[in-house]
Design a protein around this motif. Structure first.
Motif, PDB file in Angstrom:
ATOM      1  N   UNK A 127       0.825  -1.212   0.000  1.00  0.00           N
ATOM      2  CA  UNK A 127       0.000   0.000   0.000  1.00  0.00           C
ATOM      3  C   UNK A 127       0.859   1.262   0.000  1.00  0.00           C
ATOM      4  N   UNK A 128       2.015   1.202   0.628  1.00  0.00           N
ATOM      5  CA  UNK A 128       2.922   2.358   0.585  1.00  0.00           C
ATOM      6  C   UNK A 128       3.421   2.578  -0.843  1.00  0.00           C
ATOM      7  N   UNK A 129       3.761   1.494  -1.524  1.00  0.00           N
ATOM      8  CA  UNK A 129       4.226   1.612  -2.905  1.00  0.00           C
ATOM      9  C   UNK A 129       3.139   2.190  -3.809  1.00  0.00           C
ATOM     10  N   UNK A 130       1.926   1.691  -3.656  1.00  0.00           N
ATOM     11  CA  UNK A 130       0.839   2.162  -4.516  1.00  0.00           C
ATOM     12  C   UNK A 130       0.472   3.606  -4.209  1.00  0.00           C
ATOM     13  N   UNK A 131       0.566   3.985  -2.947  1.00  0.00           N
ATOM     14  CA  UNK A 131       0.303   5.379  -2.596  1.00  0.00           C
ATOM     15  C   UNK A 131       1.318   6.303  -3.273  1.00  0.00           C
ATOM     16  N   UNK A 132       2.569   5.901  -3.279  1.00  0.00           N
ATOM     17  CA  UNK A 132       3.598   6.698  -3.956  1.00  0.00           C
ATOM     18  C   UNK A 132       3.325   6.780  -5.455  1.00  0.00           C
ATOM     19  N   UNK A 133       2.943   5.672  -6.055  1.00  0.00           N
ATOM     20  CA  UNK A 133       2.680   5.656  -7.493  1.00  0.00           C
ATOM     21  C   UNK A 133       1.462   6.501  -7.847  1.00  0.00           C
ATOM     22  N   UNK A 134       0.470   6.514  -6.987  1.00  0.00           N
ATOM     23  CA  UNK A 134      -0.695   7.370  -7.237  1.00  0.00           C
ATOM     24  C   UNK A 134      -0.304   8.841  -7.134  1.00  0.00           C
ATOM     25  N   UNK A 135       0.478   9.195  -6.109  1.00  0.00           N
ATOM     26  CA  UNK A 135       0.875  10.592  -5.926  1.00  0.00           C
ATOM     27  C   UNK A 135       1.767  11.086  -7.071  1.00  0.00           C
ATOM     28  N   UNK A 136       2.555  10.179  -7.649  1.00  0.00           N
ATOM     29  CA  UNK A 136       3.421  10.566  -8.764  1.00  0.00           C
ATOM     30  C   UNK A 136       2.680  10.580 -10.096  1.00  0.00           C
ATOM     31  N   UNK A 137       1.456  10.048 -10.122  1.00  0.00           N
ATOM     32  CA  UNK A 137       0.684  10.000 -11.357  1.00  0.00           C
ATOM     33  C   UNK A 137       0.952   8.780 -12.210  1.00  0.00           C
ATOM     34  N   UNK A 138       1.779   7.843 -11.721  1.00  0.00           N
ATOM     35  CA  UNK A 138       2.059   6.638 -12.497  1.00  0.00           C
ATOM     36  C   UNK A 138       0.858   5.700 -12.541  1.00  0.00           C
ATOM     37  N   UNK A 139       0.037   5.703 -11.513  1.00  0.00           N
ATOM     38  CA  UNK A 139      -1.275   5.050 -11.550  1.00  0.00           C
ATOM     39  C   UNK A 139      -2.293   6.090 -11.097  1.00  0.00           C
TER      40      UNK A 139
END
Length: 340
Positions: free
Chosen positions: A168-180
């Motif tokens: 969940x930490x990884x996905x949160x980072x990816x969402x904040x960066x716009x990658x997902x």
């Protein structure tokens, strides 16, 4: 209900799911039968022509085969015209020489071995592999897959802690960066779904088999919380593994196993009420979840061309309000159950 052929789906901030019906691609991974490449392609072409614009897959499905097949099809479509989701929690490796791989429900998967891993690095590895198999530049929605007691058993608490600090930490980072654009979880237990809503900042949750015409346990814990916190809900497994298509007299498939007598009897009573109103029970099963305001999408698994039109007919069937009222009168639905 009808599928939209004119409005391209989009992932919107704070509201990730805009497609009313989704194509579940587990069958493309040879779930229950060894579907040939050309048949898989035909099903996807027919589904696209019928208006499907949300497609869900996973590395687990056929050990990468579903992602390969789905990606091959979607690469020929404008990226802005569809929503795509996959899952993390497993990455794939080549088995060691002589190693026997458990193929599970997959009849003819790729010769790769899934490795269960909810860590930060494992999540990034799984997602990178998925992008390569799909052959696309981006994935809209990523679910943490099978983080529940059914799949993890005695190891649940350990994997739960790993996922909270890792996946969940990884996905949160990816969402904040716009990658997902959004992230969530795909699980089978409503109490765990409720705990995830409390413990994470997920956007969406795919719940399989726990909010159906046969059972509504999610009304007691997960769904009120999802609605209050603005979490979109995707419902899968609306037929409870098949018993809501045609209830058997004995045995039968329910919740990935053999149906107990009380479940068979309940399904038969539901079927009788549907017959009273000349409604196919699967049509009522497909449409029932939409009665809850948190439910945005129903995902249907399709792996045989002849079933595509049948499922769409169920999705678009007219169901009289009196049918839902009768189900409540007979105690097959609670009186306060929201219905379409």
């Amino acid at each position: 209900m009808t599928l939209s052929h004119t409005t391209p789906p989009a992932v919107l901030s704070g509201h990730p799911m805009t497609a009313p019906i989704g194509f579940g691609a587990s069958g493309l991974g040879t779930l229950t039968w060894n579907i040939p490449d050309d048949v898989a392609q035909t099903i996807l072409e027919d589904a696209w022509g019928a208006g499907f614009r949300y497609f869900d897959t996973s590395p687990l499905y056929g050990h990468g085969l579903s992602e390969h097949r789905l990606g091959r099809f979607l690469r020929g479509r404008p990226r802005e015209d569809f929503l795509l989701s996959t899952k993390v929690g497993r990455y794939l490796v080549a088995p060691k020489k002589g190693e026997v791989v458990d193929t599970g429900q997959w009849v003819a998967p790729l010769p790769l071995k899934p490795v269960l891993d909810y860590s930060y690095d494992g999540t990034m590895r799984a997602l990178e592999q998925s992008l390569n198999r799909l052959g696309v530049a981006s994935i809209d929605i990523v679910y943490v897959h099978d983080l529940d007691r059914r799949n993890l058993g005695a190891d649940f608490d350990r994997h739960w802690a790993t996922a909270l600090g890792g996946a969940f930490r990884a996905l949160d980072e990816l969402r904040r960066s716009g990658d997902i654009q959004a992230y969530g979880a795909g699980i089978n237990e409503s109490d765990v779904a409720a705990d995830l809503v409390r413990a994470t900042d997920l956007d969406i949750l795919m719940l399989a088999g726990r909010y159906t015409l046969l059972e509504q346990g999610a009304l007691a814990d997960f769904l009120p919380l999802a609605e209050a916190r603005g979490v979109d809900v995707v419902v899968a497994g609306v037929f409870n593994s098949g018993i809501l298509v045609k209830p058997p007299t004995q045995g039968g498939n329910y919740d990935y196993g053999e149906a107990p007598p009380e479940i068979i009897e309940r399904a038969r009573r539901i079927a009788a009420v549907c017959a009273e109103f000349d409604v196919a029970m699967p049509a009522a099963a497909v449409q029932f979840p939409y009665g809850h305001p948190a439910v945005k999408t129903v995902v249907i698994g399709l792996s045989r061309p002849k079933y595509l039109r049948q499922n769409l007919d169920w999705f678009e069937a007219d169901i009289p309000p009196a049918l839902w009222a009768r189900l409540k009168e007979t105690g097959l639905l609670a009186a306060d159950t929201p219905t379409p």
